[in-house]
Write a protein that holds these residues in place. Structure first.
Motif, PDB file in Angstrom:
ATOM      1  N   ARG A  51     138.783 -62.156  56.687  1.00 39.24           N
ATOM      2  CA  ARG A  51     138.213 -61.674  57.946  1.00 39.24           C
ATOM      3  C   ARG A  51     137.320 -60.457  57.727  1.00 39.24           C
ATOM      4  O   ARG A  51     136.194 -60.401  58.210  1.00 39.24           O
ATOM      5  CB  ARG A  51     139.325 -61.350  58.939  1.00 39.24           C
ATOM      6  N   VAL A  52     137.833 -59.438  56.995  1.00 40.60           N
ATOM      7  CA  VAL A  52     137.076 -58.188  56.871  1.00 40.60           C
ATOM      8  C   VAL A  52     135.954 -58.269  55.854  1.00 40.60           C
ATOM      9  O   VAL A  52     135.079 -57.401  55.815  1.00 40.60           O
ATOM     10  CB  VAL A  52     138.006 -56.996  56.522  1.00 40.60           C
ATOM     11  N   MET A  53     135.956 -59.311  55.012  1.00 39.83           N
ATOM     12  CA  MET A  53     134.905 -59.427  54.003  1.00 39.83           C
ATOM     13  C   MET A  53     133.943 -60.573  54.267  1.00 39.83           C
ATOM     14  O   MET A  53     132.927 -60.683  53.578  1.00 39.83           O
ATOM     15  CB  MET A  53     135.529 -59.560  52.612  1.00 39.83           C
ATOM     16  N   ALA A  54     134.240 -61.453  55.237  1.00 42.20           N
ATOM     17  CA  ALA A  54     133.355 -62.589  55.490  1.00 42.20           C
ATOM     18  C   ALA A  54     133.176 -62.862  56.975  1.00 42.20           C
ATOM     19  O   ALA A  54     132.054 -62.827  57.499  1.00 42.20           O
ATOM     20  CB  ALA A  54     133.902 -63.841  54.786  1.00 42.20           C
ATOM     21  N   GLU A  55     134.290 -63.130  57.677  1.00 36.61           N
ATOM     22  CA  GLU A  55     134.171 -63.523  59.087  1.00 36.61           C
ATOM     23  C   GLU A  55     133.598 -62.396  59.947  1.00 36.61           C
ATOM     24  O   GLU A  55     132.643 -62.608  60.707  1.00 36.61           O
ATOM     25  CB  GLU A  55     135.536 -63.943  59.632  1.00 36.61           C
ATOM     26  N   ASN A  56     134.183 -61.214  59.856  1.00 36.50           N
ATOM     27  CA  ASN A  56     133.713 -60.111  60.695  1.00 36.50           C
ATOM     28  C   ASN A  56     132.268 -59.714  60.408  1.00 36.50           C
ATOM     29  O   ASN A  56     131.493 -59.464  61.347  1.00 36.50           O
ATOM     30  CB  ASN A  56     134.635 -58.906  60.566  1.00 36.50           C
ATOM     31  N   PRO A  57     131.847 -59.614  59.133  1.00 40.65           N
ATOM     32  CA  PRO A  57     130.431 -59.319  58.893  1.00 40.65           C
ATOM     33  C   PRO A  57     129.503 -60.337  59.546  1.00 40.65           C
ATOM     34  O   PRO A  57     128.449 -59.974  60.087  1.00 40.65           O
ATOM     35  CB  PRO A  57     130.320 -59.361  57.369  1.00 40.65           C
ATOM     36  N   ALA A  58     129.906 -61.609  59.517  1.00 40.81           N
ATOM     37  CA  ALA A  58     129.077 -62.632  60.158  1.00 40.81           C
ATOM     38  C   ALA A  58     129.048 -62.460  61.664  1.00 40.81           C
ATOM     39  O   ALA A  58     127.995 -62.608  62.309  1.00 40.81           O
ATOM     40  CB  ALA A  58     129.609 -64.022  59.793  1.00 40.81           C
ATOM     41  N   ARG A  59     130.205 -62.122  62.255  1.00 46.55           N
ATOM     42  CA  ARG A  59     130.250 -61.920  63.706  1.00 46.55           C
ATOM     43  C   ARG A  59     129.421 -60.704  64.129  1.00 46.55           C
ATOM     44  O   ARG A  59     128.733 -60.735  65.147  1.00 46.55           O
ATOM     45  CB  ARG A  59     131.704 -61.744  64.163  1.00 46.55           C
ATOM     46  N   VAL A  60     129.511 -59.620  63.372  1.00 48.71           N
ATOM     47  CA  VAL A  60     128.738 -58.419  63.692  1.00 48.71           C
ATOM     48  C   VAL A  60     127.244 -58.724  63.624  1.00 48.71           C
ATOM     49  O   VAL A  60     126.463 -58.324  64.487  1.00 48.71           O
ATOM     50  CB  VAL A  60     129.096 -57.268  62.737  1.00 48.71           C
ATOM     51  N   SER A  61     126.854 -59.436  62.596  1.00 49.95           N
ATOM     52  CA  SER A  61     125.450 -59.786  62.436  1.00 49.95           C
ATOM     53  C   SER A  61     124.966 -60.630  63.608  1.00 49.95           C
ATOM     54  O   SER A  61     123.884 -60.402  64.162  1.00 49.95           O
ATOM     55  CB  SER A  61     125.240 -60.549  61.125  1.00 49.95           C
ATOM     56  N   ALA A  62     125.785 -61.583  64.013  1.00 44.19           N
ATOM     57  CA  ALA A  62     125.416 -62.450  65.136  1.00 44.19           C
ATOM     58  C   ALA A  62     125.355 -61.665  66.442  1.00 44.19           C
ATOM     59  O   ALA A  62     124.465 -61.863  67.270  1.00 44.19           O
ATOM     60  CB  ALA A  62     126.403 -63.599  65.249  1.00 44.19           C
ATOM     61  N   SER A  63     126.324 -60.752  66.643  1.00 41.41           N
ATOM     62  CA  SER A  63     126.346 -59.949  67.858  1.00 41.41           C
ATOM     63  C   SER A  63     125.141 -59.031  67.933  1.00 41.41           C
ATOM     64  O   SER A  63     124.565 -58.804  68.992  1.00 41.41           O
ATOM     65  CB  SER A  63     127.630 -59.124  67.925  1.00 41.41           C
ATOM     66  N   GLY A  64     124.759 -58.485  66.778  1.00 38.91           N
ATOM     67  CA  GLY A  64     123.604 -57.600  66.739  1.00 38.91           C
ATOM     68  C   GLY A  64     122.321 -58.309  67.090  1.00 38.91           C
ATOM     69  O   GLY A  64     121.375 -57.720  67.601  1.00 38.91           O
ATOM     70  N   ARG A  65     122.276 -59.625  66.842  1.00 43.64           N
ATOM     71  CA  ARG A  65     121.049 -60.382  67.122  1.00 43.64           C
ATOM     72  C   ARG A  65     120.941 -60.814  68.573  1.00 43.64           C
ATOM     73  O   ARG A  65     119.917 -61.331  68.986  1.00 43.64           O
ATOM     74  CB  ARG A  65     120.976 -61.609  66.206  1.00 43.64           C
ATOM     75  N   ARG A  66     122.019 -60.591  69.357  1.00 42.10           N
ATOM     76  CA  ARG A  66     121.929 -60.923  70.772  1.00 42.10           C
ATOM     77  C   ARG A  66     120.978 -59.948  71.457  1.00 42.10           C
ATOM     78  O   ARG A  66     121.083 -58.730  71.295  1.00 42.10           O
ATOM     79  CB  ARG A  66     123.301 -60.799  71.458  1.00 42.10           C
ATOM     80  N   ARG A  67     120.070 -60.447  72.220  1.00 42.04           N
ATOM     81  CA  ARG A  67     119.143 -59.555  72.925  1.00 42.04           C
ATOM     82  C   ARG A  67     119.858 -58.856  74.070  1.00 42.04           C
ATOM     83  O   ARG A  67     120.659 -59.465  74.778  1.00 42.04           O
ATOM     84  CB  ARG A  67     117.951 -60.350  73.466  1.00 42.04           C
ATOM     85  N   ALA A  68     119.588 -57.563  74.238  1.00 42.34           N
ATOM     86  CA  ALA A  68     120.248 -56.791  75.299  1.00 42.34           C
ATOM     87  C   ALA A  68     119.825 -57.323  76.663  1.00 42.34           C
ATOM     88  O   ALA A  68     118.709 -57.815  76.819  1.00 42.34           O
ATOM     89  CB  ALA A  68     119.895 -55.313  75.153  1.00 42.34           C
TER      90      ALA A  68
END
Length: 249
Positions: A232-249
């Protein structure tokens, strides 16, 4: 070009002159929020750290054993709370990702803002969970890191490892891989800040190849965290953070 995250430095005023102003951060965050990007920040108060380093050098306090006392780590906590997260919230809710979190107090504003729904995340590294002043005294410049100049120096802060599991306040475990040739770091045994020519002793070292083994041996094998935590902390979460960051405000 497909780049979805930008890293800014709140410190390193003299080291490579990478430090940027709060105004620059705010402008960058506003633009990233428009584009759906993620702002990564290395959070330390560069002005205070520069002053403390110069003060220690002038007083001749340049040994590795003096570093924890001269650079106590409060500069990171101050920047986390008053700058990075708040600027992000006021800059069209730009997603904020704080790199290399090294103190327990630095984690508190992340907990509060996450509870309010702000898109803010942080990472920590094995050196901030496992090393102490003893390694600093023994290894000198080869154990020197930023933020907080060296690892989590307060024994109680090691409990941060549990924060990696509880409610994901610390989203990711990263390496901060930054290899240096030994000849560049060796002069730091005499002066932890600068060499004989006045050039800064480089921080950090190679760590990418030790990240997963340390996470397994110290987190899973010794502390009983599940293998799914490591994934989770080395693969899943980094992917989720990256995806969340790409959401337009």
């Amino acid at each position: 070009m497909g780049v979805s995250s930008i890293k800014l430095f709140m410190t390193y005023k003299k080291r490579g002159k990478r430090m940027v102003s709060d105004e620059f951060i705010a402008k960058t965050m506003e633009r990233l929020a428009e584009l759906g990007g993620l702002c990564q920040l290395h959070c330390e108060n560069g002005d205070v750290l520069c002053y403390l380093e110069d003060k220690a050098i002038a007083a001749g306090r340049t040994g590795a054993d003096r570093l924890p006392a001269d650079l106590p780590g409060l500069e990171e906590e101050e920047c986390d709370q008053t700058d990075a997260i708040l600027i992000g919230r006021n800059s069209r809710d730009c997603p904020v990702y704080v790199v290399h979190l090294s103190t327990r107090l630095g984690l508190e504003p992340h907990q509060a803002r996450q509870a309010e729904g702000q898109r803010v995340w942080c990472e920590t590294c094995p050196q901030y969970l496992l090393l102490t002043d003893k390694e600093m005294e023994r290894l000198g410049p080869f154990a020197q890191d930023r933020p907080a100049a060296q690892a989590v120096r307060r024994a109680g802060s090691r409990g941060t490892l549990g924060g990696l599991r509880r409610r994901a306040f610390i989203a990711n475990l990263a390496s901060d891989h930054s290899p240096r040739v030994p000849r560049r770091k060796e002069p730091g045994r005499k002066n932890i800040f600068v060499d004989a020519q006045g050039k800064p002793i480089p921080f950090a070292r190679r760590r990418f190849e030790t990240l997963a083994p340390l996470a397994w041996s110290e987190g899973v094998a010794k502390r009983g965290l599940p293998a799914t935590w490591l994934a989770r902390v080395m693969a899943e979460n980094p992917a989720r953070v990256s995806a969340s960051g790409r959401r337009r405000a």
